[in-house]
Write an enzyme that holds these catalytic residues in place. Structure first.
Site, PDB file in Angstrom:
ATOM      1  N   ASP A 195       0.851  -1.194   0.000  1.00 36.53           N
ATOM      2  CA  ASP A 195       0.000   0.000   0.000  1.00 36.53           C
ATOM      3  C   ASP A 195       0.888   1.246   0.000  1.00 36.53           C
ATOM      4  O   ASP A 195       1.893   1.320   0.704  1.00 36.53           O
ATOM      5  CB  ASP A 195      -0.914  -0.003   1.232  1.00 36.53           C
ATOM      6  CG  ASP A 195      -2.052   0.992   1.095  1.00 36.53           C
ATOM      7  OD1 ASP A 195      -3.213   0.556   0.960  1.00 36.53           O
ATOM      8  OD2 ASP A 195      -1.784   2.224   1.105  1.00 36.53           O
ATOM      9  N   ILE A 196       0.504   2.238  -0.797  1.00 33.96           N
ATOM     10  CA  ILE A 196       1.301   3.457  -0.951  1.00 33.96           C
ATOM     11  C   ILE A 196       1.239   4.336   0.301  1.00 33.96           C
ATOM     12  O   ILE A 196       2.116   5.177   0.509  1.00 33.96           O
ATOM     13  CB  ILE A 196       0.813   4.239  -2.205  1.00 33.96           C
ATOM     14  CG1 ILE A 196       1.906   5.140  -2.749  1.00 33.96           C
ATOM     15  CG2 ILE A 196      -0.460   5.016  -1.911  1.00 33.96           C
ATOM     16  CD1 ILE A 196       1.585   5.694  -4.140  1.00 33.96           C
ATOM     17  N   ASN A 219     -12.979  -3.204   2.612  1.00 35.76           N
ATOM     18  CA  ASN A 219     -13.955  -2.125   2.745  1.00 35.76           C
ATOM     19  C   ASN A 219     -14.840  -2.135   1.510  1.00 35.76           C
ATOM     20  O   ASN A 219     -14.339  -2.018   0.387  1.00 35.76           O
ATOM     21  CB  ASN A 219     -13.233  -0.772   2.853  1.00 35.76           C
ATOM     22  CG  ASN A 219     -12.336  -0.680   4.069  1.00 35.76           C
ATOM     23  OD1 ASN A 219     -12.678  -1.181   5.145  1.00 35.76           O
ATOM     24  ND2 ASN A 219     -11.181  -0.055   3.925  1.00 35.76           N
ATOM     25  N   GLY A 278     -15.533   3.093   3.898  1.00 34.84           N
ATOM     26  CA  GLY A 278     -14.191   3.622   3.697  1.00 34.84           C
ATOM     27  C   GLY A 278     -13.544   3.224   2.388  1.00 34.84           C
ATOM     28  O   GLY A 278     -12.362   3.507   2.183  1.00 34.84           O
ATOM     29  N   GLN A 279     -14.287   2.564   1.482  1.00 31.57           N
ATOM     30  CA  GLN A 279     -13.680   2.191   0.195  1.00 31.57           C
ATOM     31  C   GLN A 279     -13.432   3.439  -0.640  1.00 31.57           C
ATOM     32  O   GLN A 279     -14.342   4.243  -0.855  1.00 31.57           O
ATOM     33  CB  GLN A 279     -14.591   1.221  -0.576  1.00 31.57           C
ATOM     34  CG  GLN A 279     -13.963   0.743  -1.889  1.00 31.57           C
ATOM     35  CD  GLN A 279     -14.823  -0.278  -2.630  1.00 31.57           C
ATOM     36  OE1 GLN A 279     -15.951  -0.568  -2.234  1.00 31.57           O
ATOM     37  NE2 GLN A 279     -14.285  -0.811  -3.707  1.00 31.57           N
ATOM     38  N   SER A 280     -12.184   3.595  -1.113  1.00 34.19           N
ATOM     39  CA  SER A 280     -11.844   4.766  -1.927  1.00 34.19           C
ATOM     40  C   SER A 280     -11.419   4.387  -3.343  1.00 34.19           C
ATOM     41  O   SER A 280     -11.458   5.236  -4.232  1.00 34.19           O
ATOM     42  CB  SER A 280     -10.727   5.581  -1.260  1.00 34.19           C
ATOM     43  OG  SER A 280      -9.541   4.817  -1.132  1.00 34.19           O
ATOM     44  N   HIS A 289     -10.410  -5.022  -3.236  1.00 34.89           N
ATOM     45  CA  HIS A 289      -9.084  -5.267  -2.666  1.00 34.89           C
ATOM     46  C   HIS A 289      -9.214  -5.585  -1.195  1.00 34.89           C
ATOM     47  O   HIS A 289     -10.084  -5.058  -0.501  1.00 34.89           O
ATOM     48  CB  HIS A 289      -8.166  -4.062  -2.874  1.00 34.89           C
ATOM     49  CG  HIS A 289      -8.737  -2.771  -2.381  1.00 34.89           C
ATOM     50  ND1 HIS A 289      -9.653  -2.038  -3.112  1.00 34.89           N
ATOM     51  CD2 HIS A 289      -8.554  -2.088  -1.231  1.00 34.89           C
ATOM     52  CE1 HIS A 289      -9.986  -0.961  -2.440  1.00 34.89           C
ATOM     53  NE2 HIS A 289      -9.351  -0.969  -1.284  1.00 34.89           N
ATOM     54  N   HIS A 336      -7.008  -5.587   2.408  1.00 36.19           N
ATOM     55  CA  HIS A 336      -5.835  -5.047   3.085  1.00 36.19           C
ATOM     56  C   HIS A 336      -5.296  -6.128   4.029  1.00 36.19           C
ATOM     57  O   HIS A 336      -6.040  -6.627   4.883  1.00 36.19           O
ATOM     58  CB  HIS A 336      -6.213  -3.843   3.960  1.00 36.19           C
ATOM     59  CG  HIS A 336      -6.816  -2.689   3.220  1.00 36.19           C
ATOM     60  ND1 HIS A 336      -6.126  -1.533   2.928  1.00 36.19           N
ATOM     61  CD2 HIS A 336      -8.079  -2.490   2.731  1.00 36.19           C
ATOM     62  CE1 HIS A 336      -6.910  -0.680   2.304  1.00 36.19           C
ATOM     63  NE2 HIS A 336      -8.110  -1.236   2.172  1.00 36.19           N
TER      64      HIS A 336
END
Ligand code: AMP
Ligand code: ZN
Length: 113
Positions: free
Chosen positions: A30-31, A86, A92-94, A99, A101
């Site tokens: 994750d970035i 999410n 909270g899914q953006s 995906h 986590h």
């Protein structure tokens, strides 16, 4: 062909720190990590979220959990880890490509925020 961010990472059009790849799935760092270990694991197939998954997607969704387990072992997450998905803005899914986590390396609290 989807121009979504994670589809572009899957096609290697955008760089990512890939830690595992199979025919059906991809795992990369994750970035913006929320824990010392924070890996995203995605199906290569574009699915906007779990809510649109079909029974035919069960193999990759199952494989992702095995990938998470294997990565947790490789990354020595011996005291515990968390696998989070999410689904939807309210959760909270953006990024609208399904995906999971994989989070570890620090103490987790419950309930999540
Ligand atoms: P979510 O908020 O559950 O949709 O998670 C999306 C995740 O994608 C966030 O944790 C972001 O930090 C992460 N992210 C966004 N862009 C990138 C990128 N280019 N490479 C790796 N992770 C990313
Ligand atoms: Zn996509």
């Amino acid at each position: 062909m989807s121009d979504c961010l994670f589809c572009r990472i899957t096609r290697k059009e955008i760089p990512a720190q890939i830690v595992f790849e199979s025919d059906l799935a991809l795992a990369f760092k994750d970035i913006n990590p929320q824990a010392p270990t924070h890996i995203l694991i995605i199906p290569k197939k574009h699915l906007t979220g779990l809510s649109v998954a079909d029974p035919e997607d069960a193999p990759v969704l199952g494989e992702i959990q095995i990938i998470a387990k294997n990565l947790a072992e490789q990354m020595n997450l011996t005291t515990g880890y968390r696998l989070v998905l999410n689904n939807g803005r309210g959760a909270g899914q953006s990024v609208d490509h399904l995906h999971y986590h994989l989070l570890g390396g620090r103490r987790m609290t419950w309930p999540p925020g």
